[in-house]
Design a protein around this motif. Structure first.
Motif, PDB file in Angstrom:
ATOM      1  N   LYS A 399       0.719  -1.313  -0.024  1.00  0.00           N
ATOM      2  CA  LYS A 399      -0.023   0.045  -0.141  1.00  0.00           C
ATOM      3  C   LYS A 399       0.825   1.442   0.005  1.00  0.00           C
ATOM      4  O   LYS A 399       0.415   2.399  -0.709  1.00  0.00           O
ATOM      5  N   THR A 400       2.149   1.071   0.790  1.00  0.00           N
ATOM      6  CA  THR A 400       2.638   2.536   0.993  1.00  0.00           C
ATOM      7  C   THR A 400       3.969   2.844   0.475  1.00  0.00           C
ATOM      8  O   THR A 400       4.811   3.723   0.947  1.00  0.00           O
ATOM      9  N   TYR A 401       4.677   1.546  -0.082  1.00  0.00           N
ATOM     10  CA  TYR A 401       6.035   1.724  -0.585  1.00  0.00           C
ATOM     11  C   TYR A 401       5.878   2.130  -1.822  1.00  0.00           C
ATOM     12  O   TYR A 401       5.676   1.339  -2.792  1.00  0.00           O
ATOM     13  N   ASN A 402       6.579   3.406  -1.982  1.00  0.00           N
ATOM     14  CA  ASN A 402       6.542   3.913  -3.420  1.00  0.00           C
ATOM     15  C   ASN A 402       7.640   3.130  -4.203  1.00  0.00           C
ATOM     16  O   ASN A 402       8.639   3.248  -3.870  1.00  0.00           O
ATOM     17  N   THR A 403       7.253   2.777  -5.304  1.00  0.00           N
ATOM     18  CA  THR A 403       8.196   2.077  -6.109  1.00  0.00           C
ATOM     19  C   THR A 403       8.305   2.722  -7.547  1.00  0.00           C
ATOM     20  O   THR A 403       7.271   3.210  -8.261  1.00  0.00           O
ATOM     21  N   TYR A 404       9.525   2.797  -8.089  1.00  0.00           N
ATOM     22  CA  TYR A 404       9.634   3.647  -9.316  1.00  0.00           C
ATOM     23  C   TYR A 404      10.404   2.795 -10.628  1.00  0.00           C
ATOM     24  O   TYR A 404      10.328   3.314 -11.536  1.00  0.00           O
TER      25      TYR A 404
END
Length: 553
Positions: A399-404
């Protein structure tokens, strides 16, 4: 040539770099043949870990990960990791030893039917009975593992066959061209896109490999269509993208699910139903669906594609974009690219961002899950790697780990086996020695693979293990409490994590405040040749948000 030497030569021909495993009496010929090979053997402390390491190797490289075990208990210990890899589309070859072939028809020491055991958890498996067949069997195992849907294969090598001689040479790999989409299906897909008011791109696990990510990003940008991803497809489209609504897959507690239910067209690319049932987002069968994948759609009541394109994903996306551009030239007034950002989608994107941001400065302890995840994200570069184990923490990371970037946040989400992250981190660090690698695991999952800390110490790998401490199986407790009002048999005691780490020769910390965590994380990043274990007490009272969303309508 000795058969075990030929087997190793065949593996070299396939480009194998590492074999993860344990030696045993019945695979000793094979292990001794490896001494003369450029292939590196990674000795593990449990065969399940070897399978997890091969699993991760098959996820983040374009090659097949290889693991090795002996017969009987060695083979059975591999099965959980192999099942995990197979269900998650990871390319893996399991090799097991076996007793002499003339004993297989009767009861003998440690003998069991490993071929039947592995059959339901692999795409293909075989027992070698003739040393001259080794090149064909090895080539076939690799080819089938790599074919879509990619997955696991298994080869059994009996001890007496390993000792025989053969004059056959390894078979070279051959180039293959993936199929292109049929023009009529491309036309239908383009028409559905142009006729839709609120289309959504659903990106699944089948998109995580090779160059599919860049094409899918291009597709989203050129069409203006909003997107979202499943757990295992995090990073295919960057979470920085304005119209990317991030991750779906938590049933009730999903902002993305609200958007999905409002969409009139779902463009499902590489979507695996095993990750997230279409019943959750198409229960009324109201959605138009475009299925794009290398393989045909699974048969499911709630997933009846209006257009089904079974072809190379990149070729398909290029063809649809070309058709859309053609339609635009012929009719400049059509709604393409989609200029409007639907208000509901816009609000959902903002709330997803706010939900992540609002906890980053909180200082309560035990630490809030969102704060812990945000601190890890802040400490790492875009290309650094986080591996989630299975448990309540997995939901928070999704839900909350921004992945790029693709393959920088690995979450097992098909078979969902606990104990994945620490062995997976070891494999990741071997593959990418210049990147920081962080395993995120609950205290339950950590103790299932804690023995591999010795492996990381021996190999001088500076993996960072963040242990979410709550003294229980939090996700099970959460669901039991929600359904029954009480939980059963979910509590346990923990060791002193600092002493445990130090006993292995690793570095250990147990955080005492939320302010301390980012400082210790920065210190851990300085380690060059020692694993670091950081235990953090987590406030899991917030887990109820995983079942009941806080979306403001």
């Amino acid at each position: 040539m000795k058969s075990s030497d030929l087997f190793v030569k065949c593996l070299e021909s396939e480009g194998v770099e590492y074999i993860f495993g344990l030696p045993g009496e019945e695979n000793s010929d094979f292990c001794l043949s490896l001494l003369n090979s450029k292939i590196k053997f990674i000795l593990v402390r449990h065969e399940q870990s070897a399978a997890f390491m091969a699993d991760v190797y098959g996820r983040i490289t374009p090659k097949v990960g290889v693991c090795l075990a002996t017969l009987g208990p060695g083979a059975t210990n591999l099965t959980t990791g192999i099942a995990n890899a197979n269900m998650d589309r990871s390319r893996v070859l399991a090799i097991t030893g076996q007793t002499d072939s003339h004993l297989l028809h009767k009861e003998s020491h440690q003998n069991m039917d490993a071929i039947t055991l592995f059959k339901p958890i692999t795409k293909w498996n075989w027992s070698i009975r003739n040393s001259d067949n080794i090149p064909e069997i090895v080539r076939r195992a690799f080819k089938i593992s790599l074919e879509e849907k990619s997955g696991a294969t298994h080869i059994e090598l009996p001890q007496d066959i390993a000792k025989k001689e053969s004059t056959i040479l390894p078979i070279r790999q051959s180039l293959s061209i993936r199929s292109k989409p049929h023009a009529s299906l491309v036309n239908l897909a383009a028409k559905l896109i142009l006729d839709s008011k609120k289309p959504l791109i659903l990106v699944g696990n089948g998109c995580i490999r090779e160059d599919a990510s860049s094409r899918i990003r291009q597709f989203a940008e050129k069409t203006g269509i909003c997107s979202m991803n499943t757990f295992m497809a995090k990073g295919v489209i960057s979470d920085k993208s304005e119209r990317h609504l991030q991750t779906i897959g938590i049933k009730q507690a999903d902002h993305a699910l609200i958007a999905m239910k409002d969409a009139d067209l779902v463009i499902a690319i590489g979507y695996d139903l095993v990750e997230y049932s279409p019943k959750n987002w198409n229960s009324d069968l109201s959605k138009k669906i475009i299925h794009i994948d290398f393989t045909p759609a699974e048969i499911d009541t709630y997933y009846p594609p209006d257009v089904e394109i079974d072809a190379d994903v990149e070729y398909t996306i290029d063809a649809i974009l070309e058709e859309l551009e053609k339609e635009k030239k012929e009719n400049p007034s059509i709604d393409y690219p989609k200029k409007e950002f639907p208000e509901l989608f816009k609000k959902i994107k903002q709330q997803v961002v706010d939900r992540i941001e609002r906890h980053k400065n909180h200082t309560s302890y035990p630490i809030e899950p969102e704060k812990l995840v945000t601190d890890v994200r802040t400490a790492l570069d875009d290309n650094d790697i986080v591996l989630s184990d299975v448990g309540a923490h997995k939901m928070w990371i999704a839900k909350t780990y921004n992945t790029y970037v693709p393959n920088t946040c690995l979450i097992p989400n098909g078979f969902c086996s606990m104990g994945f992250s620490v062995p997976g981190a070891i494999a990741s660090q071997l593959i990418h020695p210049q990147r920081k690698v962080v395993a995120m695991c609950g205290d339950g999952a950590f103790l299932m693979s804690v023995h591999e800390i010795e492996t990381a110490v021996r190999l001088k790998l500076p993996i960072i293990v963040v242990v979410w401490v709550d003294g229980g199986y939090g996700l099970i407790s959460l669901k039991e409490m929600d359904e029954y009002g009480r939980d059963a048999y979910t509590r346990f005691n923990n060791p002193d994590f600092v002493k445990l780490a130090e006993s292995f020769g690793a570095i250990g910390y147990h955080i005492k405040s939320s302010e301390e965590f980012p400082k210790i994380l920065e210190e851990a990043k300085k380690s060059k040749d020692k694993p670091v274990i950081i235990a953090v007490d987590v406030d899991y009272s917030r887990n109820k948000l995983l079942l009941h969303d806080d979306f403001e309508s």
